[in-house]
Design an enzyme around this catalytic site. Structure first.
Site, PDB file in Angstrom:
ATOM      1  CG  HIS A   1      -2.050   1.147   1.137  1.00  0.00           C
ATOM      2  ND1 HIS A   1      -2.069   2.482   1.569  1.00  0.00           N
ATOM      3  CD2 HIS A   1      -3.305   0.975   0.937  1.00  0.00           C
ATOM      4  CE1 HIS A   1      -2.835   3.545   1.446  1.00  0.00           C
ATOM      5  NE2 HIS A   1      -3.967   2.139   0.554  1.00  0.00           N
TER       6      HIS A   1
ATOM      7  CD  GLU B   1      -5.474   1.814  -3.059  1.00  0.00           C
ATOM      8  OE1 GLU B   1      -6.883   1.604  -2.578  1.00  0.00           O
ATOM      9  OE2 GLU B   1      -4.840   1.513  -2.387  1.00  0.00           O
TER      10      GLU B   1
ATOM     11  N   GLY C   1     -11.400   2.288   1.247  1.00  0.00           N
ATOM     12  CA  GLY C   1     -10.377   3.241   2.650  1.00  0.00           C
ATOM     13  C   GLY C   1     -12.123   3.982   3.471  1.00  0.00           C
TER      14      GLY C   1
HETATM   15  P1  PGA Z   1     -10.173   5.964   0.570  1.00  0.00           P
HETATM   16  O1  PGA Z   1      -8.638   5.156   0.555  1.00  0.00           O
HETATM   17  O2  PGA Z   1     -11.141   4.982  -0.160  1.00  0.00           O
HETATM   18  O3  PGA Z   1     -10.389   6.763   1.569  1.00  0.00           O
HETATM   19  O4  PGA Z   1      -9.193   6.519  -0.373  1.00  0.00           O
HETATM   20  C1  PGA Z   1      -8.740   3.736  -0.430  1.00  0.00           C
HETATM   21  C2  PGA Z   1      -6.853   3.020   0.141  1.00  0.00           C
HETATM   22  O5  PGA Z   1      -6.114   3.391   0.837  1.00  0.00           O
HETATM   23  O6  PGA Z   1      -6.873   1.781   0.417  1.00  0.00           O
END
Ligand code: PGA
Length: 238
Positions: free
Chosen positions: A86, A157, A219
């Protein structure tokens, strides 16, 4: 194959009481819940329909590695999926592509489904470096498992979209899916591509309606039971 939604709780919630409540509220088919390590065991005992994921693992099985957790230990807690690489770990803890590759290989060896996260920064995006960054993160991240046939998930991401409320466009995601598939293909791998970065119930459909986008890594919105269930419901339509 049906779509997959991953609830990445990150370092939330603070109390086990809140974690229990959220696990109960979020227990639906099609969802993988990835809580912090200390909550894995009781979340496993609460959920009946959702599956369990971890947010990281270490590449060694045992030994003098303070603070680390092995794939075998996770398997013992009924974990089936593991998020690897991540961007918050890459940025805050200095995880390199080579470390990520070792973790992906360890996950596969231990029978866990790896969710390899890749994504470029705002600066890299502004400098038109996104393709280069993603190609490298996928190529190195998957390098130690070339040719395997078990399930692998790659989550695109973009770092600038995480936690900002401003997701990427589905059109760009589709381009990234193509790049990721081509890069994985050169390693004789087939991967499932999912999108992450400010996904919520209000925008999930824009991504999930495409066959090529096989799910989402969520997230912030995964900390609200009703909202994550709504996202899973949208995914189930496709
Ligand atoms: P978010 O995070 O949905 O809060 O943007 C996604 C993630 O970091 O996996």
């Amino acid at each position: 194959m049906s779509k997959i939604i991953i609830a990445n709780w990150k370092l939330n919630p603070s109390s086990s009481a809140d974690a229990k409540k959220l696990a109960k509220e979020s227990d639906v088919k099609g969802l993988v819940i990835a809580p912090p390590f200390p909550f894995l065991e009781f979340v496993a005992s609460i959920i009946k329909k959702a599956k369990l994921g971890a947010q990281d693992l270490f590449w060694e099985e045992s030994g003098a590695y303070t603070g680390e957790v092995s794939g075998t230990q996770l398997k013992g807690l009924c974990v089936e999926y593991v998020i690897i690489g991540h961007s918050e770990r890459r940025m805050n803890l200095g995880e390199t592509d080579e470390m990520v590759a070792k973790k992906v290989a360890a996950a596969v060896k231990d029978g866990l489904i790896p969710i390899l996260c890749v994504g470029e920064t705002r600066e890299q995006n502004d400098k038109n470096k996104a393709v280069e960054v993603i190609e490298q993160e996928v190529r190195i991240g998957l390098s130690r498992i070339a040719g395997i046939t078990s399930e692998i998930i790659v989550a695109y991401e973009p770092i600038w979209a995480i936690g900002t409320g401003n997701p990427d466009t589905p059109e760009n995601m589709l381009k990234m899916v193509k790049l990721i598939q081509e890069t994985a293909g050169r390693l004789n791998l087939k991967v499932r591509c999912i999108y992450g970065g400010s996904v919520k119930a209000a925008n999930a459909e824009e991504f999930l309606k495409y066959n090529e986008i096989e799910g989402a890594l969520v997230g912030g919105a995964s900390l609200r039971g009703e909202e994550i269930k709504e996202i899973v419901k949208i995914a189930a339509k496709y």
